[in-house]
Design a protein around this motif. Structure first.
Motif, PDB file in Angstrom:
ATOM      1  N   THR A  84       0.824  -1.212   0.000  1.00 26.71           N
ATOM      2  CA  THR A  84       0.000   0.000   0.000  1.00 26.71           C
ATOM      3  C   THR A  84       0.856   1.258   0.000  1.00 26.71           C
ATOM      4  N   PHE A  85       1.939   1.234   0.777  1.00 26.46           N
ATOM      5  CA  PHE A  85       2.790   2.413   0.886  1.00 26.46           C
ATOM      6  C   PHE A  85       3.921   2.435  -0.146  1.00 26.46           C
ATOM      7  N   LEU A  86       3.946   1.453  -1.034  1.00 24.50           N
ATOM      8  CA  LEU A  86       4.912   1.459  -2.124  1.00 24.50           C
ATOM      9  C   LEU A  86       4.377   2.156  -3.367  1.00 24.50           C
ATOM     10  N   VAL A  87       3.067   2.336  -3.419  1.00 22.33           N
ATOM     11  CA  VAL A  87       2.449   2.850  -4.649  1.00 22.33           C
ATOM     12  C   VAL A  87       1.535   4.037  -4.357  1.00 22.33           C
ATOM     13  N   GLU A  88       1.334   4.857  -5.385  1.00 22.41           N
ATOM     14  CA  GLU A  88       0.355   5.942  -5.311  1.00 22.41           C
ATOM     15  C   GLU A  88      -0.886   5.610  -6.135  1.00 22.41           C
ATOM     16  N   TYR A  89      -0.701   4.759  -7.140  1.00 18.70           N
ATOM     17  CA  TYR A  89      -1.804   4.372  -8.013  1.00 18.70           C
ATOM     18  C   TYR A  89      -1.652   2.875  -8.308  1.00 18.70           C
ATOM     19  N   PRO A  90      -2.276   2.026  -7.505  1.00 16.71           N
ATOM     20  CA  PRO A  90      -2.056   0.587  -7.640  1.00 16.71           C
ATOM     21  C   PRO A  90      -2.669  -0.017  -8.907  1.00 16.71           C
ATOM     22  N   VAL A  91      -1.863  -0.815  -9.586  1.00 12.84           N
ATOM     23  CA  VAL A  91      -2.313  -1.571 -10.755  1.00 12.84           C
ATOM     24  C   VAL A  91      -1.951  -3.034 -10.521  1.00 12.84           C
ATOM     25  N   ILE A  92      -2.937  -3.907 -10.620  1.00 13.57           N
ATOM     26  CA  ILE A  92      -2.742  -5.326 -10.342  1.00 13.57           C
ATOM     27  C   ILE A  92      -2.204  -6.038 -11.583  1.00 13.57           C
ATOM     28  N   ILE A  93      -1.117  -6.806 -11.383  1.00 14.21           N
ATOM     29  CA  ILE A  93      -0.489  -7.574 -12.452  1.00 14.21           C
ATOM     30  C   ILE A  93      -0.483  -9.048 -12.054  1.00 14.21           C
ATOM     31  N   GLN A  94      -1.000  -9.901 -12.929  1.00 13.89           N
ATOM     32  CA  GLN A  94      -0.995 -11.335 -12.662  1.00 13.89           C
ATOM     33  C   GLN A  94       0.119 -12.000 -13.452  1.00 13.89           C
ATOM     34  N   GLY A  95       0.903 -12.839 -12.787  1.00 13.23           N
ATOM     35  CA  GLY A  95       1.982 -13.551 -13.450  1.00 13.23           C
ATOM     36  C   GLY A  95       2.002 -15.014 -13.060  1.00 13.23           C
ATOM     37  N   GLY A  96       2.842 -15.787 -13.711  1.00 15.97           N
ATOM     38  CA  GLY A  96       2.923 -17.214 -13.413  1.00 15.97           C
ATOM     39  C   GLY A  96       4.354 -17.707 -13.453  1.00 15.97           C
ATOM     40  N   PHE A  97       4.547 -18.969 -13.068  1.00 20.12           N
ATOM     41  CA  PHE A  97       5.871 -19.578 -13.118  1.00 20.12           C
ATOM     42  C   PHE A  97       5.707 -21.070 -13.411  1.00 20.12           C
ATOM     43  N   ASP A  98       6.778 -21.707 -13.802  1.00 22.73           N
ATOM     44  CA  ASP A  98       6.749 -23.115 -14.181  1.00 22.73           C
ATOM     45  C   ASP A  98       6.358 -23.988 -12.979  1.00 22.73           C
ATOM     46  N   GLU A  99       5.497 -24.957 -13.246  1.00 23.85           N
ATOM     47  CA  GLU A  99       5.022 -25.836 -12.167  1.00 23.85           C
ATOM     48  C   GLU A  99       6.152 -26.631 -11.528  1.00 23.85           C
ATOM     49  N   LYS A 100       7.272 -26.786 -12.216  1.00 20.96           N
ATOM     50  CA  LYS A 100       8.372 -27.571 -11.645  1.00 20.96           C
ATOM     51  C   LYS A 100       8.897 -26.945 -10.348  1.00 20.96           C
ATOM     52  N   TYR A 101       8.713 -25.643 -10.218  1.00 24.03           N
ATOM     53  CA  TYR A 101       9.195 -24.979  -9.004  1.00 24.03           C
ATOM     54  C   TYR A 101       8.324 -25.281  -7.789  1.00 24.03           C
ATOM     55  N   LEU A 102       7.156 -25.870  -8.021  1.00 25.07           N
ATOM     56  CA  LEU A 102       6.292 -26.236  -6.894  1.00 25.07           C
ATOM     57  C   LEU A 102       6.874 -27.396  -6.091  1.00 25.07           C
ATOM     58  N   LYS A 103       7.921 -28.025  -6.614  1.00 19.03           N
ATOM     59  CA  LYS A 103       8.606 -29.075  -5.855  1.00 19.03           C
ATOM     60  C   LYS A 103       9.408 -28.473  -4.700  1.00 19.03           C
ATOM     61  N   ILE A 104       9.709 -27.190  -4.818  1.00 15.52           N
ATOM     62  CA  ILE A 104      10.399 -26.490  -3.727  1.00 15.52           C
ATOM     63  C   ILE A 104       9.432 -26.369  -2.550  1.00 15.52           C
ATOM     64  N   PRO A 105       9.907 -26.485  -1.322  1.00 10.52           N
ATOM     65  CA  PRO A 105       9.002 -26.343  -0.164  1.00 10.52           C
ATOM     66  C   PRO A 105       8.184 -25.054  -0.230  1.00 10.52           C
ATOM     67  N   LYS A 106       6.941 -25.178   0.145  1.00 13.07           N
ATOM     68  CA  LYS A 106       6.014 -24.039   0.078  1.00 13.07           C
ATOM     69  C   LYS A 106       6.569 -22.824   0.814  1.00 13.07           C
ATOM     70  N   GLU A 107       7.147 -23.055   1.994  1.00 15.13           N
ATOM     71  CA  GLU A 107       7.643 -21.939   2.806  1.00 15.13           C
ATOM     72  C   GLU A 107       8.715 -21.140   2.066  1.00 15.13           C
ATOM     73  N   VAL A 108       9.546 -21.825   1.293  1.00 15.56           N
ATOM     74  CA  VAL A 108      10.613 -21.157   0.553  1.00 15.56           C
ATOM     75  C   VAL A 108      10.027 -20.288  -0.556  1.00 15.56           C
ATOM     76  N   ILE A 109       9.046 -20.821  -1.267  1.00 14.13           N
ATOM     77  CA  ILE A 109       8.420 -20.066  -2.356  1.00 14.13           C
ATOM     78  C   ILE A 109       7.688 -18.848  -1.807  1.00 14.13           C
ATOM     79  N   VAL A 110       6.931 -19.055  -0.733  1.00 15.04           N
ATOM     80  CA  VAL A 110       6.171 -17.956  -0.135  1.00 15.04           C
ATOM     81  C   VAL A 110       7.095 -16.860   0.367  1.00 15.04           C
TER      82      VAL A 110
END
Length: 328
Positions: free
Chosen positions: A250-276
């Protein structure tokens, strides 16, 4: 008669971690300064974006409240002789106050009767006091780290570029260092960098919005959360967030614009805590989960500018995240 006060401090980008506390401090300091100057007020609100701190007071009294000043002198028995005439003690006390001995009064206290004097102090117009009050406010807002620039004495989180200061629709005659207050603010640094004038708070909010500034951080926070949740739902999941992440973004922006992105499913093998942790702590992205809380191969980012092509921005964010996950 009470009037509206609008005061904006325009700066270079202030770190997001400074702003939530600055809003609270600014309100508390404002209340203290007004109380010290005996100026009644109501409807105080402080706002913040990376480039501005705003103080708004809906009703600020037009003048100071009357004040009764009471001075206590020597005890009654020491102030008058057996004939009721003032003694040297009473005469000296009156002379110190610059009044005639006949103006002395008998004041009863818990310790007994004393001579004293009361005088009424009339209130000065608020507009005469505001320049010094606002100057004190600007000098008093504390930051974890502050800085000086050029050869000025004023210290602030980041260099100040402008002041907007209006009381009752009129500009407050205020100058700090090389900056003179006026009725102008500035729009978004990239999307609308020109100045715009404002005559009151509602006018300010409306024109700020037209210039790609959502000045109210609470409104920005709600907008970010609502739009990010919609984007997560469109991706087939639920938004994962913490209050700390939401406040930071909230305090990084003055006019927020939402951007959706993705990544390769192979990275889901990494522990959830690390990705988060990678998404939240390093990139300030919102993860997306399914109904069971499992991570989905996508994220929600918040941009401070409205891009011509959101897919280009999304790919840029994806490259950065991919590099971090590859190192995990």
């Amino acid at each position: 008669m009470s009037k509206e006060l609008l005061f904006e401090i325009g700066t270079e980008e202030i770190p997001a971690g400074f702003l939530s506390k600055a809003v609270i401090d600014m309100e508390e300091i404002s209340k203290k300064l007004l109380a010290e100057n005996r100026i009644a007020c109501s409807g105080i609100k402080c706002l913040a974006t990376p480039r501005r701190l705003v103080l708004y007071i809906a009703d600020l009294a037009g003048k100071q409240e009357y004040q009764t000043i009471e001075k206590i002198g020597p005890a009654k028995k020491a102030a008058f002789d057996e004939n009721g005439k003032p003694t040297k003690a009473a005469l000296g006390f009156a002379r110190g106050l610059g009044i005639d001995p006949s103006e002395l009064q008998i004041i009863t206290t818990e310790k007994g009767e004393y001579v004293g004097a009361r005088r009424e102090v009339s209130g000065r117009p608020t507009e005469e006091l505001l320049p010094e009050i606002l100057k004190s406010l600007a000098f008093s807002v504390p930051f974890r780290k502050s800085m000086r620039w050029s050869d000025y004495d004023l210290r602030f989180a980041r260099p100040i570029h402008w002041f907007l200061a209006i009381y009752g629709g009129k500009v407050i005659p205020l100058q700090m260092e090389n900056v003179t207050a006026g009725n102008e603010s500035y729009g978004h640094r990239f999307m609308s960098p020109a100045s715009f004038s404002a005559s009151n708070f509602n006018d300010y909010l409306e024109k700020a919005r037209k210039n790609y500034i959502i000045a109210d951080h609470e409104e920005r926070k709600k907008t970010i959360l609502n739009e990010a949740q919609k984007a997560a739902a469109q991706a087939g999941g639920n938004l994962y967030y913490t209050e700390e992440l939401l406040e930071t973004v909230t305090f990084l922006v003055e006019y927020p614009v939402i951007i959706q992105g993705g990544f390769d499913e192979k990275y889901l093998k990494i522990p959830k805590e690390v990705i988060v942790t990678t998404m939240i702590s390093h990139q300030k992205y919102f993860p997306v989960t399914n109904e069971k809380g499992k991570l989905l191969p996508c994220f929600i980012a918040v941009s401070n500018t409205k891009p011509r092509d959101e897919s280009v921005v999304a790919r840029g964010n994806e490259r950065v995240l991919r590099a971090r996950l590859a190192d995990a």
